[in-house]
Write a protein that holds these residues in place. Structure first.
Motif, PDB file in Angstrom:
ATOM      1  N   TRP A  18     -12.600  -5.494   4.369  1.00 22.12           N
ATOM      2  CA  TRP A  18     -12.498  -4.378   3.433  1.00 22.12           C
ATOM      3  C   TRP A  18     -12.851  -4.748   2.004  1.00 22.12           C
ATOM      4  CZ3 TRP A  18      -9.131  -4.485  -0.613  1.00 22.12           C
ATOM      5  CH2 TRP A  18      -7.951  -5.212  -0.500  1.00 22.12           C
ATOM      6  N   ALA A  27     -14.379   3.687   0.278  1.00 19.24           N
ATOM      7  CA  ALA A  27     -12.929   3.892   0.267  1.00 19.24           C
ATOM      8  C   ALA A  27     -12.507   4.602  -1.024  1.00 19.24           C
ATOM      9  CB  ALA A  27     -12.200   2.562   0.410  1.00 19.24           C
ATOM     10  N   GLN A  28     -13.052   4.179  -2.134  1.00 20.19           N
ATOM     11  CA  GLN A  28     -12.729   4.798  -3.423  1.00 20.19           C
ATOM     12  C   GLN A  28     -13.204   6.251  -3.454  1.00 20.19           C
ATOM     13  OE1 GLN A  28     -14.653   2.994  -6.823  1.00 20.19           O
ATOM     14  NE2 GLN A  28     -13.044   3.727  -8.193  1.00 20.19           N
ATOM     15  N   ALA A  31     -10.948   8.479  -1.283  1.00 21.68           N
ATOM     16  CA  ALA A  31      -9.595   8.644  -1.825  1.00 21.68           C
ATOM     17  C   ALA A  31      -9.564   9.474  -3.105  1.00 21.68           C
ATOM     18  CB  ALA A  31      -8.969   7.279  -2.089  1.00 21.68           C
ATOM     19  N   GLN A  34      -7.300  12.623  -3.763  1.00 23.10           N
ATOM     20  CA  GLN A  34      -6.237  12.734  -2.750  1.00 23.10           C
ATOM     21  C   GLN A  34      -4.901  12.381  -3.407  1.00 23.10           C
ATOM     22  OE1 GLN A  34      -7.119  14.187  -0.079  1.00 23.10           O
ATOM     23  NE2 GLN A  34      -9.315  13.889  -0.298  1.00 23.10           N
ATOM     24  N   PRO A  37      -0.792   9.098   0.638  1.00 23.64           N
ATOM     25  CA  PRO A  37      -1.360   8.252   1.705  1.00 23.64           C
ATOM     26  C   PRO A  37      -1.819   9.078   2.906  1.00 23.64           C
ATOM     27  CG  PRO A  37       0.620   7.230   0.833  1.00 23.64           C
ATOM     28  CD  PRO A  37       0.541   8.616   0.226  1.00 23.64           C
ATOM     29  N   ILE A  40      -5.204  10.591   2.025  1.00 23.16           N
ATOM     30  CA  ILE A  40      -6.230   9.540   2.059  1.00 23.16           C
ATOM     31  C   ILE A  40      -6.562   9.193   3.499  1.00 23.16           C
ATOM     32  CG2 ILE A  40      -6.673   7.097   1.559  1.00 23.16           C
ATOM     33  CD1 ILE A  40      -4.966   7.531  -1.015  1.00 23.16           C
ATOM     34  N   CYS A  44     -10.283   9.574   5.297  1.00 17.89           N
ATOM     35  CA  CYS A  44     -10.963   8.421   5.905  1.00 17.89           C
ATOM     36  C   CYS A  44     -11.168   8.622   7.394  1.00 17.89           C
ATOM     37  CB  CYS A  44     -10.172   7.141   5.645  1.00 17.89           C
ATOM     38  SG  CYS A  44     -10.129   6.652   3.909  1.00 17.89           S
ATOM     39  N   LEU A  88     -11.268   0.898   5.606  1.00 14.78           N
ATOM     40  CA  LEU A  88     -11.207   1.929   4.571  1.00 14.78           C
ATOM     41  C   LEU A  88      -9.773   2.214   4.150  1.00 14.78           C
ATOM     42  CD1 LEU A  88     -13.874   4.378   6.030  1.00 14.78           C
ATOM     43  CD2 LEU A  88     -14.105   2.998   3.935  1.00 14.78           C
ATOM     44  N   LEU A  89      -8.884   2.281   5.127  1.00 10.34           N
ATOM     45  CA  LEU A  89      -7.486   2.563   4.803  1.00 10.34           C
ATOM     46  C   LEU A  89      -6.832   1.389   4.093  1.00 10.34           C
ATOM     47  CD1 LEU A  89      -6.464   4.510   8.010  1.00 10.34           C
ATOM     48  CD2 LEU A  89      -6.858   5.425   5.715  1.00 10.34           C
ATOM     49  N   ASN A  92      -7.539   1.140   0.571  1.00  8.14           N
ATOM     50  CA  ASN A  92      -6.782   2.132  -0.196  1.00  8.14           C
ATOM     51  C   ASN A  92      -5.278   1.893  -0.138  1.00  8.14           C
ATOM     52  OD1 ASN A  92      -8.622   4.025  -1.460  1.00  8.14           O
ATOM     53  ND2 ASN A  92      -9.282   4.522   0.615  1.00  8.14           N
TER      54      ASN A  92
END
Length: 157
Positions: A18, A27-28, A31, A34, A37, A40, A44, A88-89, A92
């Motif tokens: 990541w 990822a940015q 998110a 959002q 969590p 987000i 994703c 991706l998660l 974030n």
């Protein structure tokens, strides 16, 4: 109740890379705007489900595994898609792990295959399983916590 150490579910690895610039940028972007969590995670999940082609459904190569390769080639089998979703998660700050399920290829017993999907830790509900395999006829996966709607289960639980 025993507390769980979520740090292990935020780590990078050779497969869940990541820190890769492409993954960090996406990822940015996903998110942005959002507020939680869960929001987000949904953004994703839906992006991986809808934008990354399932290699078998689309008869695509190469066979990918590393999250950054899945992103680069825009294709992957279920487990590869789960690697990108985890990357991706985790980028974030959303703890994410892996789940596997043995499935019959023809619903009649052997031969079997291994299906990969994710477990995502959402502070408001705990661990939530999601399957970003990709929708097609007979397969419909959604992000609707706390209920689950998996590609390989036609019912909502």
């Amino acid at each position: 109740m025993k507390s769980i150490n979520l740090q292990a579910y935020l780590q990078a690895s050779a497969v869940i890379d990541w820190h890769h610039p492409g993954i960090l940028a996406l990822a940015q972007k996903l998110a942005a705007g959002q507020q939680s969590p869960s929001a987000i995670a949904k953004a994703c999940f839906e992006w991986v489900r809808d934008q990354i082609h399932h290699s078998s459904d689309y008869q695509m190569n190469p066979v990918t595994c590393r999250a950054s390769d899945v992103l680069q080639y825009q294709t992957g089998y279920c487990f590869a898609k789960s690697h990108l979703l985890a990357a991706l998660l985790r980028a974030n700050g959303v703890p994410t792990g892996f789940c596997y399920q043995r499935l019959s290829l023809d619903d009649q017993g052997a031969p079997y295959t291994l299906h990969g999907f994710n477990g995502v830790y959402l502070p408001d509900i705990g661990w939530y399983r999601v399957d970003a395999r990709g929708n097609r006829e007979g397969v419909n996966t959604q992000f609707i916590p706390p209920r689950r709607k998996f590609s390989l289960q036609n019912s909502v639980t």
